[in-house]
Scaffold this motif. Structure first.
Motif, PDB file in Angstrom:
ATOM      1  N   LEU A 183       0.812  -1.210   0.000  1.00 18.49           N
ATOM      2  CA  LEU A 183       0.000   0.000   0.000  1.00 18.49           C
ATOM      3  C   LEU A 183       0.847   1.263   0.000  1.00 18.49           C
ATOM      4  O   LEU A 183       0.505   2.255  -0.660  1.00 18.49           O
ATOM      5  CB  LEU A 183      -0.922  -0.015   1.228  1.00 18.49           C
ATOM      6  N   VAL A 184       1.966   1.248   0.739  1.00 16.01           N
ATOM      7  CA  VAL A 184       2.744   2.474   0.887  1.00 16.01           C
ATOM      8  C   VAL A 184       3.898   2.572  -0.107  1.00 16.01           C
ATOM      9  O   VAL A 184       4.419   3.666  -0.347  1.00 16.01           O
ATOM     10  CB  VAL A 184       3.309   2.605   2.319  1.00 16.01           C
ATOM     11  N   GLY A 185       4.335   1.457  -0.662  1.00  9.47           N
ATOM     12  CA  GLY A 185       5.524   1.477  -1.508  1.00  9.47           C
ATOM     13  C   GLY A 185       5.243   1.867  -2.942  1.00  9.47           C
ATOM     14  O   GLY A 185       4.099   1.864  -3.415  1.00  9.47           O
ATOM     15  N   ASN A 186       6.316   2.252  -3.635  1.00  8.47           N
ATOM     16  CA  ASN A 186       6.280   2.488  -5.084  1.00  8.47           C
ATOM     17  C   ASN A 186       5.386   3.652  -5.499  1.00  8.47           C
ATOM     18  O   ASN A 186       4.847   3.659  -6.602  1.00  8.47           O
ATOM     19  CB  ASN A 186       5.847   1.211  -5.819  1.00  8.47           C
ATOM     20  N   LYS A 187       5.241   4.642  -4.621  1.00  6.13           N
ATOM     21  CA  LYS A 187       4.465   5.829  -4.978  1.00  6.13           C
ATOM     22  C   LYS A 187       5.373   6.993  -5.381  1.00  6.13           C
ATOM     23  O   LYS A 187       4.900   7.992  -5.926  1.00  6.13           O
ATOM     24  CB  LYS A 187       3.594   6.270  -3.794  1.00  6.13           C
ATOM     25  N   MET A 188       6.659   6.871  -5.115  1.00  2.08           N
ATOM     26  CA  MET A 188       7.611   7.935  -5.386  1.00  2.08           C
ATOM     27  C   MET A 188       8.635   7.500  -6.432  1.00  2.08           C
ATOM     28  O   MET A 188       8.966   6.326  -6.542  1.00  2.08           O
ATOM     29  CB  MET A 188       8.341   8.340  -4.101  1.00  2.08           C
ATOM     30  N   ASP A 189       9.121   8.485  -7.190  1.00  6.18           N
ATOM     31  CA  ASP A 189      10.216   8.224  -8.125  1.00  6.18           C
ATOM     32  C   ASP A 189      11.570   8.469  -7.474  1.00  6.18           C
ATOM     33  O   ASP A 189      12.553   7.809  -7.793  1.00  6.18           O
ATOM     34  CB  ASP A 189      10.098   9.127  -9.363  1.00  6.18           C
ATOM     35  N   LEU A 190      11.621   9.463  -6.576  1.00  9.68           N
ATOM     36  CA  LEU A 190      12.873   9.808  -5.912  1.00  9.68           C
ATOM     37  C   LEU A 190      12.607  10.100  -4.437  1.00  9.68           C
ATOM     38  O   LEU A 190      11.666  10.821  -4.104  1.00  9.68           O
ATOM     39  CB  LEU A 190      13.509  11.047  -6.557  1.00  9.68           C
ATOM     40  N   VAL A 191      13.430   9.539  -3.572  1.00  6.79           N
ATOM     41  CA  VAL A 191      13.411   9.874  -2.147  1.00  6.79           C
ATOM     42  C   VAL A 191      14.801  10.370  -1.780  1.00  6.79           C
ATOM     43  O   VAL A 191      15.802   9.701  -2.050  1.00  6.79           O
ATOM     44  CB  VAL A 191      13.037   8.667  -1.271  1.00  6.79           C
ATOM     45  N   LEU A 192      14.866  11.548  -1.178  1.00  7.85           N
ATOM     46  CA  LEU A 192      16.137  12.139  -0.771  1.00  7.85           C
ATOM     47  C   LEU A 192      16.127  12.307   0.742  1.00  7.85           C
ATOM     48  O   LEU A 192      15.193  12.906   1.290  1.00  7.85           O
ATOM     49  CB  LEU A 192      16.336  13.479  -1.469  1.00  7.85           C
ATOM     50  N   VAL A 193      17.141  11.789   1.419  1.00  7.94           N
ATOM     51  CA  VAL A 193      17.201  11.811   2.886  1.00  7.94           C
ATOM     52  C   VAL A 193      18.465  12.538   3.328  1.00  7.94           C
ATOM     53  O   VAL A 193      19.573  12.182   2.921  1.00  7.94           O
ATOM     54  CB  VAL A 193      17.194  10.385   3.471  1.00  7.94           C
ATOM     55  N   ASP A 194      18.298  13.528   4.182  1.00 10.23           N
ATOM     56  CA  ASP A 194      19.434  14.278   4.720  1.00 10.23           C
ATOM     57  C   ASP A 194      19.834  13.715   6.085  1.00 10.23           C
ATOM     58  O   ASP A 194      19.039  13.055   6.763  1.00 10.23           O
ATOM     59  CB  ASP A 194      19.040  15.748   4.849  1.00 10.23           C
TER      60      ASP A 194
END
Length: 773
Positions: free
Chosen positions: A243-254
């Motif tokens: 349900l929560v996965g594969n909704k974004m193309d890019l995730v950026l974490v600082d």
């Protein structure tokens, strides 16, 4: 160029780029960007792991990276930017708007981990995976009150008096334990064992479960639950993972070096197979292990779980000059759990002065630094400590000299319970009890009977305090007239000791520091503190506060009467609120911040590194302590002052173990000499140097990047001057080769290659051991 889709067989297809999407050639990027920054901004669309040294301009680089991707046609609604706290989010949003606004592009949303978790929580309630909860999030006050109630109910009876006296400490311990459990997948029982708490505090495990039962019964959630509950739900329910996965193309974490288990899991589930993930951080700045952060996430776990990421580096710092960069590099390169990245001062970065002060009195050196003619103001200076007890004599000196200062935690030294207890003792000794109100006299009695605790139950102690407070003199006689046989044996012995020492020192007119020493010895004060402390660290910090206060009074050379007059004036001054002046803080509180001038006192074995416990993994412990000092050093922009002990200083009974091993490891003479040479050289002309200090592999690598060759001066490194227990491999004349695996203030342990682990005295180690390469 790498194939950005080779890592996974995707179940979801990433939308193709629009054929008319605009592009951003390198020439459109600002000219001030470094080659490393340009490479990150224009990299292919794939997983990436960016190691960014302190002060490397990563915020601007990441903002330009997002603008670059947006101009290539990426959907901002499919880009997720994760920050660790609200202030970092606000700062990044501002930078992103500055960079994206001129293009007319819509910027992606920037969220904190907790904000994203809260959204998921609400969704899971709607989907029926989690129970509904009250929209009124638990406040810190509500959590603290419940923790207090549970502590009083569940803690063992022999802690009851200490709990009533030190409510704040016990509440903070309970709430901290609850939060720490919620950063990991480990049960509360395992977390408790890893913390090294004593058996008397095992009630914390039951407290955690009782708190959760109460919270869920009230349908309430806390700030920590915003992440803990949804992530645990995802972890335990495969349908939620889809349900929560594969909704974004890019995730950026600082700030990925601060990641804990729960945050790492959330990132994995949200990214799914579709998103390309970029994480940015510096493993050398992992200092929040007490909150669940682990260097392994950025060093290993990310690369293992997000296959073959592109590894990039921001190695230039725009914060500090060559001297500090060389100091920091020499120190941190002793660690094995790190990326092999050197921080380099960028050519545009102004020089930073680095000074090492060797002294037996940190306070006097700090005053002399602040007195030096300079354009820097008190507001430009931060004094950073390993633990708060180090600040006591320094804060009092600042007060006495009327140098403005501010503290980012608590009220300060004069309001600590240890200092208040010593002040109460002085009031009794000097016969000033008749000069204060009845209520103040009752407080004095309470402090005295708990310094150290006389072993009575709280109700009995309170009654005795009231009996004493009803008298304006002769407290010693009153105590000695008690029927000790009618009391519990331990309480009787302690009260008799207290009465005897009060009688002995009544009217004492000598130096007040000597009085404190006599009192501590006759009452077994320090053993009393240790017996009631939650941890070894908290006990030592309380004792160090007493030592620090005593040393300050010793420097004054005053009598108890004079000391009380002096302290009254200081306390009145300390009670005034301040919003400016020299900042007093701990290193843990300063990551991400910077000041023109940074002063780090206490570079001695007792504090940096802090004395390890017997159960600590010495190697891991020392690496953590190096990271802490590394963070402290790299806060400085114009001046860095390190304060250590004289090289000849021998261990003292008060726990001062002489100069820190980190001073030697930082190669101070070499770093300052080479750094100054780089600051003042003529570019493209000076390419070779012979230094008076021995060159090192770190200095040679640094020089190569600066286009400089270091010639050998024939002087050997001074590492052989370090104590044998600072070495990794050692050899004993009888037992042969082995590894140093543990140490405390007086001894160290060696695990020999034959399997034996033996303990040795530091005092005689030089007679039997040699270093192995």
């Amino acid at each position: 160029m790498r194939d950005c889709y080779r890592h996974y067989q995707l179940a979801v297809t990433i939308p193709a780029m629009p054929s008319n999407a605009p592009t951003t050639p390198d020439s459109d990027l600002p000219g001030f960007l470094t080659d490393e920054q340009r490479a990150i901004i224009t990299a292919g669309f794939e997983h990436a792991l960016i190691t960014a040294v302190a002060g490397s301009g990563k915020t601007s680089t990441l903002a330009w990276r997002i603008r670059y991707l947006l101009q290539q046609g990426h959907d901002p609604d499919r880009i997720l930017v994760l920050m660790f706290n609200r202030s970092a989010r606000v700062d990044f949003e501002r930078k992103l708007q500055e960079i994206c606004l001129p293009t007319g592009l819509a910027a992606p949303e920037v969220r904190t981990y907790h904000a994203m978790g809260f959204r998921l929580y609400k969704r899971f309630v709607r989907e029926g995976y989690l129970p509904a909860f009250s929209e009124k999030i638990l406040t810190e006050q509500e959590i603290s009150f419940q923790a207090w109630q549970l502590t009083r109910r569940l803690a063992p009876a022999d802690l009851a008096d200490d709990i009533r006296r030190n409510k704040k400490d016990f509440v903070e311990t309970a709430t901290g334990f609850i939060d720490l459990v919620k950063t990991t997948l480990s049960p509360a029982e395992i977390v408790f064992e890893e913390l090294g708490y004593g058996d008397k505090h095992r009630y914390l495990v039951d407290l955690f479960h009782a708190f959760e039962q109460w919270r869920k019964g009230q349908s309430r959630i806390s700030y920590a639950d915003m992440l803990y509950e949804p992530v645990m739900a995802i972890h335990q329910n495969p349908p939620l993972q889809r349900l929560v996965g594969n909704k974004m193309d890019l995730v950026l974490v600082d700030e990925y070096q601060d990641t804990n288990e729960i945050q790492h899991l959330l990132l994995r589930y949200v990214a799914g197979d579709r998103a390309r993930v970029t994480v940015v951080g510096d493993p050398d700045q992992t200092i929040y292990e007490f909150r669940g952060a682990k260097p392994e996430f950025i060093l290993k776990r990310f690369s293992d779980e997000f296959e073959s990421p592109l590894e990039q580096t921001l190695s230039y710092t725009f914060r500090y000059g060559h001297q500090v960069a060389l100091l920091a590099n020499h120190l941190i390169c002793r660690n094995t759990g790190r990326k092999d990245v050197l921080c380099h001062s960028h050519p545009s970065t102004p020089a930073t002065l680095a000074e090492l002060h060797r002294t037996n009195n940190d306070s006097e050196v700090i005053l002399s630094i602040l007195d030096q003619p300079s354009q820097l103001t008190p507001n430009d200076t931060a004094i950073l400590f390993r633990v708060w007890s180090q600040s006591v004599p320094i804060e009092l000196k600042l007060l006495a000299r009327q140098i403005p200062y501010r503290i980012d935690s608590g009220k300060g030294a004069l309001f600590s319970r240890e200092v208040q207890s010593i002040t109460a003792l002085l009031m009794v000794i000097t016969g000033r009890l008749g000069h204060v109100s009845d209520e103040d006299r009752l407080d004095i009695a309470r402090h005295l009977l708990r310094f150290p605790h006389v072993g009575l139950k709280e109700a009995e102690l309170e009654q005795l305090a009231r009996n004493l407070a009803g008298r304006t003199e002769r407290w010693a006689e009153f105590l000695l007239a008690m029927d000790f046989d009618a009391l519990p044996p331990m309480a009787g012995r302690k009260l008799k000791k207290l009465g005897e020492v009060l009688a002995q020192v009544h009217g004492y007119a000598g130096a007040v520091a000597g009085l404190i020493t006599v009192y501590a010895e006759h009452t077994d004060l320090y053993e009393g503190v240790r017996s009631l402390a939650l941890t070894h660290e908290s006990a030592e910090e309380r004792i160090d506060t007493i030592h620090g206060f005593r040393e300050y009074l010793k420097s004054l050379g005053v009598s108890p009467d004079q000391a009380l007059d002096h302290l009254k004036a200081l306390k009145q001054q300390a009670g005034e609120s301040r919003e400016d002046g020299v900042l007093l803080s701990t290193i843990h509180r300063t990551k991400g911040l910077e000041w023109p001038r940074v002063i780090i006192p206490g570079l001695q074995e007792k504090y940096l590194p802090y004395s390890p416990r017997k159960q600590d993994d010495v190697r891991a412990f020392l690496e953590s302590e190096r990271r802490l000092l590394y963070v402290g050093m790299t806060r400085a922009k114009e001046e860095l002052h390190l304060i250590s002990r004289p090289a000849s200083r021998q261990p003292h009974l008060d726990g001062d173990q002489g100069p820190s091993r980190f001073v030697e490891e930082s190669c101070v003479d070499l770093s300052r000499e080479f750094g100054h040479w780089l600051d003042t050289r003529i570019p493209d002309q000076d390419t070779m140097i012979r230094l008076s200090a021995p060159r090192t592999p770190v200095s040679q690598r640094y020089g190569q990047r600066e286009g400089v060759t270091l010639e050998d001066n024939g002087i050997k490194s001074s590492n052989d001057k370090e104590p044998i227990w600072h070495q990794q491999r050692v050899s004993h004349v009888i037992f042969g080769a082995g590894d140093v695996v543990a140490e405390d203030e007086r001894s160290f342990e060696v695990r020999f290659d034959n399997g034996d682990t033996l303990n040795f005295s530091k005092q005689s180690a030089h007679l039997y051991f040699t270093q192995l390469a």
